[in-house]
Design a protein around this motif. Structure first.
Motif, PDB file in Angstrom:
ATOM      1  N   LEU A   1      -3.961  -6.429   0.953  1.00 54.25           N
ATOM      2  CA  LEU A   1      -4.726  -5.587   1.898  1.00 54.25           C
ATOM      3  C   LEU A   1      -3.945  -4.884   2.692  1.00 54.25           C
ATOM      4  O   LEU A   1      -3.957  -3.822   2.977  1.00 54.25           O
ATOM      5  CB  LEU A   1      -5.798  -6.498   2.609  1.00 54.25           C
ATOM      6  CG  LEU A   1      -7.012  -6.901   1.599  1.00 54.25           C
ATOM      7  CD1 LEU A   1      -7.893  -7.761   2.687  1.00 54.25           C
ATOM      8  CD2 LEU A   1      -7.859  -5.678   0.902  1.00 54.25           C
ATOM      9  N   ASP A   2      -2.880  -5.718   3.239  1.00 50.91           N
ATOM     10  CA  ASP A   2      -1.823  -5.035   4.535  1.00 50.91           C
ATOM     11  C   ASP A   2      -1.117  -4.000   3.641  1.00 50.91           C
ATOM     12  O   ASP A   2      -0.822  -2.936   4.182  1.00 50.91           O
ATOM     13  CB  ASP A   2      -0.961  -6.293   4.889  1.00 50.91           C
ATOM     14  CG  ASP A   2       0.123  -5.964   5.697  1.00 50.91           C
ATOM     15  OD1 ASP A   2      -0.259  -5.511   6.848  1.00 50.91           O
ATOM     16  OD2 ASP A   2       1.339  -5.698   5.263  1.00 50.91           O
TER      17      ASP A   2
ATOM     18  N   LEU B   1      -0.707   0.625   4.482  1.00 48.69           N
ATOM     19  CA  LEU B   1       0.250   1.249   5.502  1.00 48.69           C
ATOM     20  C   LEU B   1       0.195   2.585   5.654  1.00 48.69           C
ATOM     21  O   LEU B   1       0.292   3.162   6.726  1.00 48.69           O
ATOM     22  CB  LEU B   1       1.476   0.866   4.719  1.00 48.69           C
ATOM     23  CG  LEU B   1       2.037  -0.657   4.631  1.00 48.69           C
ATOM     24  CD1 LEU B   1       3.061  -0.917   3.461  1.00 48.69           C
ATOM     25  CD2 LEU B   1       1.890  -1.389   6.028  1.00 48.69           C
ATOM     26  N   PHE B   2      -0.318   3.556   4.702  1.00 45.72           N
ATOM     27  CA  PHE B   2      -0.674   4.821   4.748  1.00 45.72           C
ATOM     28  C   PHE B   2       0.927   5.711   5.179  1.00 45.72           C
ATOM     29  O   PHE B   2       1.679   5.042   5.385  1.00 45.72           O
ATOM     30  CB  PHE B   2      -1.651   5.139   5.842  1.00 45.72           C
ATOM     31  CG  PHE B   2      -3.115   4.487   5.501  1.00 45.72           C
ATOM     32  CD1 PHE B   2      -3.797   5.006   4.674  1.00 45.72           C
ATOM     33  CD2 PHE B   2      -3.362   3.482   6.473  1.00 45.72           C
ATOM     34  CE1 PHE B   2      -4.885   4.445   4.226  1.00 45.72           C
ATOM     35  CE2 PHE B   2      -4.707   2.919   6.287  1.00 45.72           C
ATOM     36  CZ  PHE B   2      -5.436   3.145   4.955  1.00 45.72           C
TER      37      PHE B   2
ATOM     38  N   CYS C   1      -1.849  10.389   7.993  1.00 44.16           N
ATOM     39  CA  CYS C   1      -2.794   9.354   8.548  1.00 44.16           C
ATOM     40  C   CYS C   1      -2.695   9.183  10.244  1.00 44.16           C
ATOM     41  O   CYS C   1      -1.714   8.650  10.541  1.00 44.16           O
ATOM     42  CB  CYS C   1      -3.046   7.954   7.893  1.00 44.16           C
ATOM     43  SG  CYS C   1      -4.235   6.947   8.657  1.00 44.16           S
ATOM     44  N   PRO C   2      -3.772   9.760  10.841  1.00 47.84           N
ATOM     45  CA  PRO C   2      -3.468   9.582  12.282  1.00 47.84           C
ATOM     46  C   PRO C   2      -3.469   8.140  12.819  1.00 47.84           C
ATOM     47  O   PRO C   2      -3.956   7.016  12.103  1.00 47.84           O
ATOM     48  CB  PRO C   2      -4.747  10.210  12.870  1.00 47.84           C
ATOM     49  CG  PRO C   2      -5.249  11.168  11.825  1.00 47.84           C
ATOM     50  CD  PRO C   2      -4.694  10.511  10.454  1.00 47.84           C
ATOM     51  N   ALA C   3      -2.479   7.905  13.670  1.00 51.07           N
ATOM     52  CA  ALA C   3      -2.114   6.646  14.125  1.00 51.07           C
ATOM     53  C   ALA C   3      -3.310   5.852  14.597  1.00 51.07           C
ATOM     54  O   ALA C   3      -3.395   4.444  14.382  1.00 51.07           O
ATOM     55  CB  ALA C   3      -1.013   6.349  15.307  1.00 51.07           C
TER      56      ALA C   3
ATOM     57  N   LEU D   1     -10.484   4.771  -0.778  1.00 46.44           N
ATOM     58  CA  LEU D   1      -9.497   4.069  -0.787  1.00 46.44           C
ATOM     59  C   LEU D   1      -9.593   2.987  -1.969  1.00 46.44           C
ATOM     60  O   LEU D   1      -8.865   2.805  -2.760  1.00 46.44           O
ATOM     61  CB  LEU D   1      -8.761   3.372   0.412  1.00 46.44           C
ATOM     62  CG  LEU D   1      -7.502   2.460   0.210  1.00 46.44           C
ATOM     63  CD1 LEU D   1      -6.491   3.408   0.002  1.00 46.44           C
ATOM     64  CD2 LEU D   1      -7.093   1.976   1.912  1.00 46.44           C
ATOM     65  N   ALA D   2     -10.804   2.504  -1.829  1.00 49.94           N
ATOM     66  CA  ALA D   2     -11.037   1.477  -2.862  1.00 49.94           C
ATOM     67  C   ALA D   2     -11.184   2.095  -4.301  1.00 49.94           C
ATOM     68  O   ALA D   2     -10.561   1.437  -5.233  1.00 49.94           O
ATOM     69  CB  ALA D   2     -12.534   0.982  -2.455  1.00 49.94           C
TER      70      ALA D   2
END
Length: 297
Positions: A24-25, A29-30, A34-36, A126-127
């Motif tokens: 999952l980690d 990460l993106f 992707c906004p922080a 994302l899934a």
């Protein structure tokens, strides 16, 4: 289940949970687009612990059908993303208005409502992206269809909608089982079926896994209701007795504590019976079923 057996299953679940969380980690990460703050909110909710029961069911079902953890891991992570999205949204002020989840401030409390909504929104595509990228087209299509149905208007979201219905709706066992068969049970069924699908399960095996998931999911919810009215909020990681305070329909309210426990035991028996034809490879699934009945959080 004896105390030593319960501890053994708990240890196995902990080891599996760590393996799931590593993946999952990596999946979240993106890139720099992707906004922080959105990345932080997604990872805060997704990586904040929890039982990881649904993704574990994906892995155990894959093993029961001759597959492996590595083969089933992308599907397992996809299920957990859908589950986490539903929790983020379920906790919002417009829904259950919860302040704690997994022992931590809920996403909208830690960040803000808009960020929490968007974090949940981001986990849904994302899934499906993970499944589409990680499996051959034919298998990915079946998995995506199964997962989409489970989290749609007639299943997960429909169950959530009915769970929020006014108090003047029918208050009987048929009503509550209809709600939880969709709100909770749909993802349990999908978890085991995804494990089967990626492992080349037969239609008979998929049908048996569906029966297992249906009964396990309903038993899980009954135990959840019992914990809500009797449990320790520190162990559960969320406030107890909130369902009672909101006037929500629960099994103990309708059946009483003892009858609810008996119903949960009956359902676990039906779940385990559905695995008869799988033999020894399905023992981890049987152990999880027994664990669900005995859990205290």
């Amino acid at each position: 289940m004896t105390e030593s057996a319960l501890e053994s299953v708990s240890l196995d679940l902990q080891q599996t949970r760590q393996h799931i969380e590593q993946h999952l980690d990596q999946y979240t990460l993106f890139d720099d687009d992707c906004p922080a703050h959105l990345r932080e909110a997604i990872r805060y909710s997704l990586l904040s612990g929890g039982k990881r029961l649904r993704p574990t069911l994906v892995l155990m079902a894959a093993r029961a059908c001759g597959g492996s953890d590595s083969l089933a891991m992308p599907a397992a992570c996809a299920v957990e993303m859908i589950h986490t999205y539903s929790l983020i949204h379920d906790d919002l002020p417009a829904m259950d208005d919860d302040q704690l989840r997994r022992g931590l401030p809920t996403c909208h409390i830690k960040f803000d409502e808009a960020t929490a909504i968007l974090a949940g929104d981001a986990l849904i595509p994302l899934a499906f992206e993970i499944i589409a990228e990680e499996y051959p087209d034919a298998i990915a299509a079946r998995c995506c269809r199964q997962l989409a149905r489970a989290c749609g208007a007639s299943q997960l979201v429909g169950g959530q909608a009915d769970d929020l219905s006014p108090a003047d709706e029918p208050r009987d066992v048929e009503r509550i089982e209809q709600i939880h068969r969709r709100k909770t049970g749909a993802l349990f069924i999908t978890s085991v079926k995804l494990g089967g699908l990626v492992s080349g399960a037969t239609e008979k095996q998929l049908s048996d896994l569906e029966t297992f998931g249906k009964n396990l999911g309903l038993s899980f919810q009954i135990v959840d209701d019992l914990l809500d009215c009797q449990g320790d909020w520190v162990k559960m990681g969320k406030l107890a007795r909130k369902d009672q305070e909101r006037g929500k329909l629960t099994y103990p309210e309708l059946l009483g504590v003892e009858a609810s426990r008996q119903r949960a035991e009956e359902l676990i028996g039906l779940a385990i019976a559905a695995l008869t034809d799988f033999g020894p490879p399905a023992e981890p699934l049987r152990s999880i079923a027994r664990f669900v009945l005995e859990r205290n959080q």
